[in-house]
Design a protein around this motif. Structure first.
Motif, PDB file in Angstrom:
ATOM      1  N   ILE A 170       0.840  -1.201   0.000  1.00  0.00           N
ATOM      2  CA  ILE A 170       0.000   0.000   0.000  1.00  0.00           C
ATOM      3  C   ILE A 170       0.874   1.250   0.000  1.00  0.00           C
ATOM      4  O   ILE A 170       0.594   2.231  -0.706  1.00  0.00           O
ATOM      5  CB  ILE A 170      -0.952  -0.012   1.210  1.00  0.00           C
ATOM      6  N   SER A 171       1.964   1.214   0.771  1.00  0.00           N
ATOM      7  CA  SER A 171       2.891   2.352   0.794  1.00  0.00           C
ATOM      8  C   SER A 171       3.494   2.583  -0.582  1.00  0.00           C
ATOM      9  O   SER A 171       3.640   3.734  -1.034  1.00  0.00           O
ATOM     10  CB  SER A 171       4.000   2.103   1.820  1.00  0.00           C
ATOM     11  N   PHE A 172       3.841   1.491  -1.276  1.00  0.00           N
ATOM     12  CA  PHE A 172       4.414   1.610  -2.617  1.00  0.00           C
ATOM     13  C   PHE A 172       3.403   2.227  -3.584  1.00  0.00           C
ATOM     14  O   PHE A 172       3.755   3.093  -4.388  1.00  0.00           O
ATOM     15  CB  PHE A 172       4.845   0.235  -3.103  1.00  0.00           C
ATOM     16  N   ILE A 175       3.198   5.869  -2.954  1.00  0.00           N
ATOM     17  CA  ILE A 175       4.372   6.562  -3.505  1.00  0.00           C
ATOM     18  C   ILE A 175       4.210   6.765  -5.005  1.00  0.00           C
ATOM     19  O   ILE A 175       4.514   7.833  -5.551  1.00  0.00           O
ATOM     20  CB  ILE A 175       5.653   5.774  -3.187  1.00  0.00           C
ATOM     21  N   LEU A 176       3.719   5.712  -5.691  1.00  0.00           N
ATOM     22  CA  LEU A 176       3.491   5.846  -7.136  1.00  0.00           C
ATOM     23  C   LEU A 176       2.446   6.915  -7.443  1.00  0.00           C
ATOM     24  O   LEU A 176       2.579   7.665  -8.422  1.00  0.00           O
ATOM     25  CB  LEU A 176       3.049   4.506  -7.719  1.00  0.00           C
ATOM     26  N   GLN A 177       1.424   6.968  -6.608  1.00  0.00           N
ATOM     27  CA  GLN A 177       0.409   8.004  -6.804  1.00  0.00           C
ATOM     28  C   GLN A 177       1.016   9.400  -6.652  1.00  0.00           C
ATOM     29  O   GLN A 177       0.655  10.337  -7.375  1.00  0.00           O
ATOM     30  CB  GLN A 177      -0.736   7.818  -5.790  1.00  0.00           C
ATOM     31  N   ARG A 184       3.806  13.525 -15.119  1.00  0.00           N
ATOM     32  CA  ARG A 184       3.060  14.453 -15.985  1.00  0.00           C
ATOM     33  C   ARG A 184       3.817  15.769 -16.146  1.00  0.00           C
ATOM     34  O   ARG A 184       3.846  16.354 -17.243  1.00  0.00           O
ATOM     35  CB  ARG A 184       1.666  14.704 -15.400  1.00  0.00           C
ATOM     36  N   LEU A 185       4.440  16.221 -15.055  1.00  0.00           N
ATOM     37  CA  LEU A 185       5.206  17.467 -15.129  1.00  0.00           C
ATOM     38  C   LEU A 185       6.379  17.324 -16.088  1.00  0.00           C
ATOM     39  O   LEU A 185       6.679  18.245 -16.863  1.00  0.00           O
ATOM     40  CB  LEU A 185       5.693  17.848 -13.726  1.00  0.00           C
ATOM     41  N   ILE A 209       5.687  18.887  -5.231  1.00  0.00           N
ATOM     42  CA  ILE A 209       5.537  18.821  -6.691  1.00  0.00           C
ATOM     43  C   ILE A 209       4.576  19.893  -7.171  1.00  0.00           C
ATOM     44  O   ILE A 209       4.807  20.548  -8.205  1.00  0.00           O
ATOM     45  CB  ILE A 209       5.061  17.415  -7.111  1.00  0.00           C
ATOM     46  N   ALA A 210       3.498  20.105  -6.437  1.00  0.00           N
ATOM     47  CA  ALA A 210       2.538  21.149  -6.805  1.00  0.00           C
ATOM     48  C   ALA A 210       3.186  22.527  -6.736  1.00  0.00           C
ATOM     49  O   ALA A 210       2.957  23.376  -7.608  1.00  0.00           O
ATOM     50  CB  ALA A 210       1.325  21.081  -5.883  1.00  0.00           C
TER      51      ALA A 210
END
Length: 424
Positions: A170-172, A175-177, A184-185, A209-210
């Motif tokens: 779930i942590s992985f 992280i991918l999310q 995308r950036l 990131i935002a």
């Protein structure tokens, strides 16, 4: 591979974590099972003691079963069932013991104690999740079932292991999310670098990131504003320059002196040429949209360049396969070749330029002395080999700028009295 270094690093960390956790749980499982077996095997001492007293005192079978029943031990009496269990059961542990039997004897000297040492083997077995103790002695064997003890189970350990693996997975995924906006950036930055000046980096959120995305959006807006101001300024100033040049050219024709007329015509002609080259440089440096790049035959571009240069066809020879094509801006690439033709004719000893392909690179050869400075000197604006020549020193600078837009570079080499400029 390098473009996905962060994702690969996260995957590597996940794999290392899963392997490490699995290895630790496997070792813990083996240790826990070993300790469990050692713990329950200690019961063999009680069984051995009860069985030894039975043999020494020669008590009845009912008494033996009663003594064993106190500790929830049951003798397996069925001979067929015993054989089946002994054949199919898994041996958990075995131990060899020495049993000492004592007996009081009488001889000529009187009473004495006679000791007999016998070997005994104790085996702990597992069959259908039930624990059995098998005692083998010199006068027989007995198979005893432990009703109060169950075989070792790994369910609690497996539950803990699966829980930890689920948490790591779930942590992985989380992280991918978190990395998806970064991917995308990166794609948006690539589009911006390829000339899409209207791409938007703006995003919602308050994470790192935002914040980077929104800063990039602010920077993009500033860059677009500067580019628009620069383009507007250059176009306006060139437009304003062309008007007095045109008026001056017309007024020159009204002069009575032919000498003065020729002098002013030359001055205004050079000014017009300079403004034209400035306009072309502005177009090259501000070119961001490569959607108008199309595929053309190289021979067609060279023909167009010769016509643009307005030179005698005999001054230019080229050996180019008609099937060779390139993708680019026709007008700009034609201008680059035209400037190379002008440059070659102007500085050659025989006023001739030869165009050919060498190792899939377009080359321009002209006879003459080697250039006096490194090529980098000549691709700077307003530099030229001979100040007396009728030029502004912008030719090679413009060629280099056009080639950069087409992802090429300008190179030079000198071989046996021949200057060779290369579009590499």
């Amino acid at each position: 591979m390098r473009q996905r270094a962060v994702l690969i690093t996260v995957l590597f960390a996940l794999i290392v974590t899963l392997v490490s956790v699995s290895a630790v749980f496997w070792e813990f499982y083996k240790l826990n099972k070993h300790q469990y077996i050692e713990h329950i095997f200690s019961k063999h001492e009680t069984i051995t003691q009860i069985y030894r007293e039975h043999l020494q005192k020669k008590t009845s079978q009912i008494m033996l079963e009663a003594n064993l029943a106190v500790y929830k031990f049951v003798i397996e009496e069925g001979e067929g069932e015993q054989k089946r269990i002994l054949k199919k059961a898994k041996i958990l542990k075995q131990k060899n013991l020495q049993r000492v039997d004592e007996a009081i004897m009488l001889n000529q000297k009187g009473l004495f104690t006679h000791k007999i040492v016998r070997d005994v083997r104790i085996s702990m077995l597992e069959f259908k999740k039930t624990i059995y103790f098998h005692i083998e002695g010199p006068i027989g064997s007995v198979l005893i079932e432990d009703e109060g003890l169950k075989a070792y189970t790994y369910y609690s350990l497996a539950y803990s292991y699966l829980t930890i693996i689920l948490i790591i997975s779930i942590s992985f995924v989380l992280i991918l999310q978190r990395l998806r906006p970064l991917i995308r950036l990166r794609r948006k930055i690539a589009l911006f670098g390829n000339g899409d000046m209207n791409i938007s980096f703006k995003t919602r959120g308050y994470d790192e990131i935002a914040l980077v995305s929104n800063e990039l959006e602010s920077t993009r807006e500033k860059i677009n504003s500067l580019l628009e101001s620069r383009t507007l300024f250059l176009r306006n100033i060139m437009h304003e320059l062309k008007t007095p040049i045109a008026k001056g050219t017309i007024a020159t024709q009204m002069l009575d002196s032919q000498k003065q007329k020729d002098r002013f015509s030359s001055i205004f002609g050079r000014l017009e040429s300079l403004v034209t080259e400035f306009a072309l440089i502005e177009e090259v440096t501000s070119l961001s949209d490569k959607r108008d790049f199309k595929e053309y035959r190289l021979v067609d571009i060279i023909d167009g360049a010769i016509d643009m240069a307005m030179v005698d066809r005999s001054s230019v020879s080229f050996e180019i396969d008609a099937s060779i094509k390139l993708t680019g801006n026709y007008r700009l690439y034609t201008t680059a070749i035209k400037n190379m033709i002008d440059n070659g004719i102007k500085y050659s000893t025989d006023a001739h330029v030869r165009i050919l392909m060498i190792n899939n690179e377009l080359c321009f050869e002209s006879k003459g002395e080697c250039i006096a400075h490194p090529l980098q000197y000549y691709i700077e604006p307003f530099t030229k080999e001979n100040p007396s020549k009728n030029s502004f020193g912008l030719g090679l600078y413009l060629v280099d700028s056009i080639l950069k837009v087409h992802r090429q570079v300008l190179a030079h080499e000198y071989d046996n009295g021949v200057n060779r400029f290369i579009f590499a």
